[in-house]
Design an enzyme around this catalytic site. Structure first.
Site, PDB file in Angstrom:
ATOM      1  N   ASP A   1       0.776  -1.128  -0.008  1.00 40.92           N
ATOM      2  CA  ASP A   1      -0.052  -0.210  -0.042  1.00 40.92           C
ATOM      3  C   ASP A   1       0.884   1.156  -0.118  1.00 40.92           C
ATOM      4  O   ASP A   1       0.485   2.185  -0.745  1.00 40.92           O
ATOM      5  CB  ASP A   1      -0.846  -0.038   1.305  1.00 40.92           C
ATOM      6  CG  ASP A   1      -1.761   1.256   1.301  1.00 40.92           C
ATOM      7  OD1 ASP A   1      -2.645   1.248   0.446  1.00 40.92           O
ATOM      8  OD2 ASP A   1      -1.600   2.112   2.277  1.00 40.92           O
TER       9      ASP A   1
ATOM     10  N   LYS B   1       1.170   4.303  -3.035  1.00 38.53           N
ATOM     11  CA  LYS B   1       1.355   5.975  -2.674  1.00 38.53           C
ATOM     12  C   LYS B   1       2.789   6.513  -2.935  1.00 38.53           C
ATOM     13  O   LYS B   1       2.641   7.597  -3.669  1.00 38.53           O
ATOM     14  CB  LYS B   1       1.066   5.980  -1.342  1.00 38.53           C
ATOM     15  CG  LYS B   1       0.013   5.574  -1.005  1.00 38.53           C
ATOM     16  CD  LYS B   1      -0.601   5.513   0.653  1.00 38.53           C
ATOM     17  CE  LYS B   1      -1.915   5.206   0.882  1.00 38.53           C
ATOM     18  NZ  LYS B   1      -2.110   4.951   2.343  1.00 38.53           N
TER      19      LYS B   1
END
Length: 467
Positions: A316, A320
């Protein structure tokens, strides 16, 4: 047809849709159900939304639509859908005509759209259909049907089918279809689905705007990301793609990076605590409680994914970091180019979630406790960070140490912090640009998405929203 890697998905086929129609009936709507009419509510609808995903964030987004005075009377909803069902409104539903408390009551305690539809019908007398689907391909086909009613026209079906072939996509062809409310329709994708992200270029080619916190497209395959950027940014583009909430929930990280680069600044490095979950874990872990127990507590509180490995493996954060790098000008940054330090022991990466919960502490508690003790001796704390260095072309996700005087060391709860070093903002001339605040949670993420919707309405020429 759309070719995805080595598999061919056929999106143009005959399907049987189970549809239940709910017609108006006589019961009277409670006085508290609707707001009193106002001049703003009598204005034409500026934007019609199709909402995909009705989990915590999607539901909160619908509630917040009732509270925005700036967007009052300007937003309508054509459909609300998840992977199994869809509420398709016969007349666009205007959330701002109702109170948040009422919708919370109608949707309380469930994400079952059949129950939502029943309550909307019985309390608000809303005319709607309930559409069910039994497969992913059927879901994709229904969504395409939602955004382009002319898909049922044989003259346009071939256009859609041709546009979804690899050869057509490589050639840069677009879809020609009879427009309806051209430029005034928007998909709000609240899912984390890669399959829906695969349709973004089709939506944009149809002139359908996209607002989303879904990271799968703008951190995924470079060619797909570039295609969508092109379709949404060219001078001839009829659709926009907004995704501020893909980093930091409602924090203005992407817009800040865009402002810097568009004004002629050069971004050198982005570094930060990008995950609200990982921020909570290392802000809470103090060595007195086993790290695995902190993870279990976070899971009970809803901070982690159902399978905590999805947070601990660093993927995750890596997404980003890739998004931040691309927004700063490194357009071919990718997950594959990212060095990722996973906190999941290798022997637990392929096991069941239950086995992971049982064995994680035995395999990792001692390891992380030693790292914490070593950092503490040096007067430092541990933080799980991501970084993109545009000068050395390095992308990293790793567990790092910071002194107590550093901004990264003084976080609370699920707070995110991002530090941007650029030609104008740097330690030599002044200091780096730092953005900090809540980086997780339904309210702030939904607020970030709603902010993008407001930006879209402003771009479409609504002066009141601009003011």
């Amino acid at each position: 047809r759309a070719k995805h890697q080595n598999q061919t998905f056929s999106l143009y086929f005959v399907i049987i849709i189970t549809t239940t129609t709910m017609a108006p009936h006589q019961p009277t709507t409670p006085q508290s159900a609707t707001k009193s009419s106002s001049p703003s509510s009598e204005q034409p609808i500026a934007l019609t939304l199709g909402v995909l995903g009705v989990g915590g964030i999607g539901k909160e987004f619908l509630f917040q639509l009732t509270e925005s005075h700036v967007l009052e009377g300007k937003i309508a909803i054509a459909f609300i859908a998840n992977s199994r069902k869809e509420i398709r409104f016969k007349t666009p539903f205007v959330p701002s005509e109702h109170n948040r408390e009422l919708l919370e009551t109608l949707f309380d305690g469930t994400n079952d759209l059949a129950i939502w539809a029943k309550n909307l019908y019985e309390v608000l007398h809303v005319e709607l259909d309930i559409v069910t689907c039994s497969s992913l391909l059927e879901r994709q086909r229904i969504v395409l049907d939602d955004v382009s009613p002319s898909l049922s026209d044989d003259s346009n079906n071939q256009d859609i089918s041709d546009a979804l072939t690899k050869e057509s996509l490589d050639a840069g062809n677009t879809i020609t279809t009879k427009p309806w409310k051209k430029g005034r329709y928007c998909i709000v994708d609240m899912t984390s689905s890669d399959e829906i992200a695969e349709l973004y270029h089709v939506f944009l080619a149809l002139g359908v705007h996209i607002v989303t916190p879904n990271k799968k497209c703008n951190s995924g395959p470079t060619a797909r990301d570039q295609k969508c950027r092109g379709l949404s940014s060219m001078s001839w583009s009829t659709a926009s793609w907004f995704y501020e909430a893909t980093i930091g929930a409602g924090l203005p990280i992407i817009s800040t990076l865009r402002n810097l680069t568009s004004s002629g600044d050069e971004v050198y490095q982005i570094k930060g605590v990008f995950s609200g979950t990982m921020s909570y874990l290392f802000n809470t872990f103090d060595g007195s409680t086993p790290f695995s127990e902190v993870v279990k507590t976070a899971k009970k509180l809803g901070y982690t994914e159902p399978d905590a490995r999805e947070d601990l493996n660093g993927q995750d954060v890596a997404r980003k970091v890739v998004i931040a790098a691309r927004e700063s000008g490194w357009l071919d940054a990718s997950i594959e180019k990212t060095s990722i330090e996973s906190l999941v022991p290798e022997e637990l990466r392929a096991c069941s979630s239950e086995e992971f919960d049982d064995k994680f502490g035995k395999l990792y508690d001692t390891v992380i406790a030693q790292k914490f003790a070593d950092a503490k001796k040096r007067g430092n704390v541990l933080r799980f960070c991501g970084s993109a260095d545009l000068r050395t072309k390095e992308l990293k996700v790793e567990l790092m140490e910071f002194p107590m005087s550093h901004a990264f060391a003084n976080l609370q709860g699920s707070q995110n912090v991002v530090e941007i070093e650029s030609k104008r903002y740097n330690p030599t001339d002044s200091c780096c640009l730092t953005i900090s605040g809540p980086g997780a949670g339904a309210a702030v993420t939904a607020g970030g998405v709603l902010g993008d919707v407001a930006k879209l309405v402003a771009r479409l020429g609504d002066v009141e929203v601009l003011v």
